[in-house]
Write an enzyme that holds these catalytic residues in place. Structure first.
Site, PDB file in Angstrom:
ATOM      1  N   ASP A   1      -4.945   7.827  -0.772  1.00 50.23           N
ATOM      2  CA  ASP A   1      -5.315   8.606  -1.955  1.00 50.23           C
ATOM      3  C   ASP A   1      -6.797   8.946  -1.904  1.00 50.23           C
ATOM      4  O   ASP A   1      -7.578   8.254  -1.246  1.00 50.23           O
ATOM      5  CB  ASP A   1      -5.047   7.798  -3.237  1.00 50.23           C
ATOM      6  CG  ASP A   1      -3.575   7.466  -3.407  1.00 50.23           C
ATOM      7  OD1 ASP A   1      -2.740   8.202  -2.862  1.00 50.23           O
ATOM      8  OD2 ASP A   1      -3.285   6.452  -4.078  1.00 50.23           O
TER       9      ASP A   1
HETATM   10  N1  URA Z   1      -0.971   2.829  -1.930  1.00 50.38           N
HETATM   11  C1  URA Z   1      -1.589   3.521  -2.898  1.00 50.38           C
HETATM   12  O1  URA Z   1      -1.246   3.402  -4.065  1.00 50.38           O
HETATM   13  N2  URA Z   1      -2.583   4.329  -2.556  1.00 50.38           N
HETATM   14  C2  URA Z   1      -3.045   4.486  -1.285  1.00 50.38           C
HETATM   15  O2  URA Z   1      -3.994   5.225  -1.032  1.00 50.38           O
HETATM   16  C3  URA Z   1      -2.388   3.751  -0.284  1.00 50.38           C
HETATM   17  C4  URA Z   1      -1.342   2.930  -0.629  1.00 50.38           C
END
Ligand code: URA
Length: 236
Positions: A105
């Site tokens: 993310d």
């Molecule tokens: N899980 C998440 O919630 N976000 C990420 O960036 C990676 C794994």
């Protein structure tokens, strides 16, 4: 990039030239293959051919693999209208056919693998392979033993039919956890914490299938993977 391929494709990829320019430059006689000026863009070439443009050798750089310590604020995409992408941090030629092997993310930091080897990244991202990814997270509320057990055994994520697969959870302190999961569902770690009534405040990835984020890489820095790291994928 697959070989053999058309000369036009090779030139547009390796010289990062638009196809229209490729055609013009070929017509102008600026391209040679193995010492001969070539006027047709549809001949088949391979990396073994000696190809020049305007007197300079053009070489296909082959399969490449990098690890990046992703800072917050960058998206794991090849292009984005709103935000900088992880590729803005990679200063290497010919990144056109590169992709991220397992996205993070925008607000997650840590290990991102970038490659132009689709078979290799498939080993990491295919749900069937169940490769472990390890995250360190900070939580909003205190982490309980009960929550840890639930996370390890599997929790039901909002909107999913099946519970998450068994995970490994290790308490770092009351508000910090190291969590290893072998799936890659959308926002999975954040949703897992939400499923136990908590919330992720910070998230960082430190390992993918045995490849550890190099602690000497500052945020935003990257380096090529070693041969050993490239082959770890087949072992884990
Ligand atoms: N899980 C998440 O919630 N976000 C990420 O960036 C990676 C794994």
């Amino acid at each position: 990039m697959k070989f053999p391929c058309r000369l036009e494709k090779f030139l547009s990829h390796v010289a990062e030239m638009p196809r229209s320019k490729v055609k013009i430059n070929i017509k102008k006689g600026l391209v040679t293959v193995n010492g001969n000026v070539v006027k047709k863009g549809d001949i088949q070439v391979t990396p073994a051919d000696h190809i020049t443009f305007d007197g300079n050798r053009l070489e296909y750089l082959g399969l490449r693999y990098y690890m990046l310590n992703k800072p917050q604020g960058y998206v794991c995409a090849n292009s984005d209208e709103l935000h900088p992408t992880v590729f803005d941090l990679i200063e290497e030629p010919n990144l056109k056919d590169f992709h991220v092997a397992g996205r993070l993310d925008i607000d997650t930091t840590g290990l991102v693998l970038l490659t132009n080897d689709g078979d290799w990244s498939h080993q990491i991202t295919s749900p069937k392979k169940q490769k472990f990814k390890t995250y360190v997270l900070e939580s909003r509320d205190e982490l309980t033993e009960e929550a840890l057990t639930q996370l390890e055994q599997g929790v039901e994520l909002h909107g999913e039919r099946q519970a998450t697969l068994p995970a490994k959870a290790e308490l770092i302190d009351k508000f910090a956890l190291r969590l290893s999961i072998c799936e890659g569902k959308y926002h999975q770690v954040k949703r897992m914490l939400a499923a136990v009534g908590n919330q992720v405040v910070e998230l960082h990835r430190e390992n993918i299938a045995g490849i550890e984020l190099d602690p000497t890489l500052a945020k935003g820095e990257y380096r090529p993977l070693t041969d050993e790291e490239i082959s770890i994928i087949n072992a884990n």
